[in-house]
Structures are given as C-alpha cells and as structure tokens.
Design an enzyme around this catalytic site. Sequence first.
Site, short mmCIF file in Angstrom:
data_model
loop_
_atom_site.label_atom_id
_atom_site.label_comp_id
_atom_site.label_asym_id
_atom_site.label_seq_id
_atom_site.Cartn_x
_atom_site.Cartn_y
_atom_site.Cartn_z
N SER A 35 0.83 -1.22 0.00
CA SER A 35 0.00 0.00 0.00
C SER A 35 0.86 1.26 0.00
CB SER A 35 -0.87 0.06 1.27
OG SER A 35 -1.81 -0.98 1.24
N HIS A 88 -5.83 -9.02 -1.72
CA HIS A 88 -5.94 -9.28 -0.28
C HIS A 88 -7.15 -10.16 0.04
CE1 HIS A 88 -4.04 -5.32 -0.85
NE2 HIS A 88 -3.30 -5.63 0.19
N TYR A 90 -9.19 -9.61 2.39
CA TYR A 90 -10.35 -8.78 2.77
C TYR A 90 -11.13 -8.26 1.56
CZ TYR A 90 -7.16 -4.83 1.94
OH TYR A 90 -6.27 -3.96 1.37
N GLU A 91 -10.56 -8.38 0.37
CA GLU A 91 -11.30 -7.97 -0.82
C GLU A 91 -12.33 -9.04 -1.21
OE1 GLU A 91 -8.67 -5.70 -3.86
OE2 GLU A 91 -7.30 -6.94 -2.68
N ALA A 118 2.68 -2.44 4.08
CA ALA A 118 2.50 -1.48 5.16
C ALA A 118 1.97 -2.28 6.34
CB ALA A 118 1.49 -0.43 4.75
N SER A 222 -1.43 -8.88 4.47
CA SER A 222 -0.95 -9.40 3.18
C SER A 222 0.31 -10.26 3.35
CB SER A 222 -0.64 -8.22 2.24
OG SER A 222 0.49 -7.50 2.71
N ASN A 245 2.10 2.78 11.31
CA ASN A 245 1.40 3.24 12.50
C ASN A 245 1.74 2.34 13.68
OD1 ASN A 245 -0.37 1.47 10.68
ND2 ASN A 245 -1.34 1.23 12.68
N HIS A 259 -6.68 4.04 7.60
CA HIS A 259 -5.97 3.84 6.32
C HIS A 259 -5.24 5.10 5.86
CE1 HIS A 259 -4.91 1.62 2.79
NE2 HIS A 259 -5.60 2.38 1.96
CL1 6GU Z 1 -2.63 -1.55 12.71
N1 6GU Z 1 -3.26 -3.66 11.35
C1 6GU Z 1 -3.31 -4.38 10.27
N2 6GU Z 1 -3.93 -5.56 10.35
N3 6GU Z 1 -2.78 -4.01 9.11
C2 6GU Z 1 -2.17 -2.82 9.05
C3 6GU Z 1 -2.08 -2.01 10.14
C4 6GU Z 1 -2.65 -2.47 11.31
N4 6GU Z 1 -1.41 -0.90 9.78
C5 6GU Z 1 -1.09 -1.04 8.50
N5 6GU Z 1 -1.55 -2.19 8.06
#
Ligand code: 6GU
Length: 287
Positions: A35, A88, A90-91, A118, A222, A245, A259
């Site tokens: 991403s 992914h 989730y898609e 990411a 992923s 993050n 996101h």
């Molecule tokens: Cl906090 N969680 C997940 N599952 N995927 C992420 C994320 C967090 N931050 C970027 N991708």
Amino acid sequence: KENNNGYSYEDCKATADWLLAQTDLRPAVGIVCGSGLGGLADMLKDQVIFNYKDIPNFPQSTVHGHAGRLVFGTLKGRPCVCMQGRFHLYEGYIIQKITMPMRIFKLLGVETVILTNAAGGLNQDFKVGDIMIIKDHINLPGFAGNNPLAGPNDERFGVRFPCMSDAYDRELHQMAMDVGQELGYGNFLKEGVYCMVGGPSFETIAESSMLYRLGADAVGMSTVYEVIVARHCGMRVFGLSLITNQVVMDYDSGEKANHEEVLHTAKLRKEQLERLVSTMVTRIEHN
Ligand code: 6GU
C-alpha cells in the site's frame, strides 16, 4: 478461469506464455509493492505495462492506493517485473487468486521475490516510519485452515508439505542490513516477525496485545500467503514491512488505526524503501 481449487498449472502457463510473448524482458526478480509503495515500479526503465484487467486469467485489484498493473522493466540494466497493487483476503478473493501471481512469476523465470507491505507496529521499540526486514511470519489464518496450498497439490509447482522454517532468505536479510548501513538507514532499519490477519477491520486492543504476546513484531493483511506459494515453487523470498502506525495496546490511548495514516507514512518513507530495494536488486546474483 478458476475452479474450486484455484488455477490449474495450464491456466498459469497460458498467462505466463501470453506475457512472455509481449516482451523480450526475462526478469529474474519479481517485486510486489505494498500500500502506497507502488513507486518502486515507477523506477523501472524500458517499461512494458499491463493492466491486470488485460492479462488473461489475472485477478483485478480494488483497493485505493493500489494501481493494478504488472510492470516489466529494468533497474540498472537488470530485468524485473513488478506488481503495482496486490490482492488481499479482505477484498473477498478466494485465497488462490491472491497468490496466483507468484506462480506467474515462477513461470516467467523469476528466481527471487521481494515483497513489501504497510504494517502496524506491535514491537514497542518500533517507531512509525521504521522499515522492518521480515525475518519470519505467523500465518494466523492458516491455523484455521486458510492456507493457499490447501487442496490438491500439483507437483509441477512443488511438494505437498513444503518447509517454511527457511522461508525468508538469510543472505538477502544480511544484504539488506549491509545496504541499509551504507545508505545511512541504520536508525530506522529493524527486523522482526510479521503476522498476517484477514482484515479489513483493524485489530481490537485485546487482539493486538494477543499478537504481541504471541511473538509478532508487526501486523498486516498481506504477504504471508504470497510467501508460502513463492517458497512452495522454490523462489527465494525477501520481505520488508513499512511500519506505518503504532498499534494501540492501551485502553487509555486515544489513537485510532486508519488507512489515511497508513498512506501518509508510506508517502514519507517510500523513497528510502525504494532505494533500499533497488540497491539490493542490483546486487542480487542469479544463475
Ligand atoms: Cl494496525 N493492522 C493491520 N492488520 N494491518 C495494518 C495495520 C494495522 N497498519 C497497517 N496495516
């Protein structure tokens, strides 16, 4: 074309042969951009670009921040192929669609796969903007039977029960550390364990602290399935997570995963990540 077990060897071969007929480039390195990290593909010279929707049998991508293009090109003269946008869980894809491009890489002649993503940082020593060399993974959905190799095994790709204790190439790990030092990235280049979850919802606080206590340093949605399929068919694997993050593990924290923050951090650090990967590509030896 797909059946309940995904794509046949013949389907994959047809797709790879179609691609090979459109370009003279014979990539030994395949790259998957996470991403906000699609800029890696833009660094390639002599580009030959295919939209996923124009490639026979190829799945399509739906996520914002993912372009959905397969880009062939050269990095300092080295032929590469780059997925700008990946698939992914989730898609809503069946798992075999997510990993189908790895088998295409293999049939194109790719020997080394570099995956980027990411991820959220669980390790308390990690800071936003750190780049984590993936030294191992936890296939959390795999514990419930969600493995891309479930179903009949085609020996032309690999063995029924592939080893995963050597999934992440140690030499490439060391090369990344060396290149990172040379580029002056030492203070934000880390290493750790990546845990995959299905998403798209981010983790609850209880889920995050569970993952941390289970030994994960970063969490994302992923990479792990692609690594399993790439290793199954004998490609070398190297992976990087950009820590976009810090995962919330404290009920008093007001922070919320989102996101936008993921894409924002990717933007801040993507040039360095791209530099690290492209420098490595120019050093990787192939047969
Ligand atoms: Cl906090 N969680 C997940 N599952 N995927 C992420 C994320 C967090 N931050 C970027 N991708």
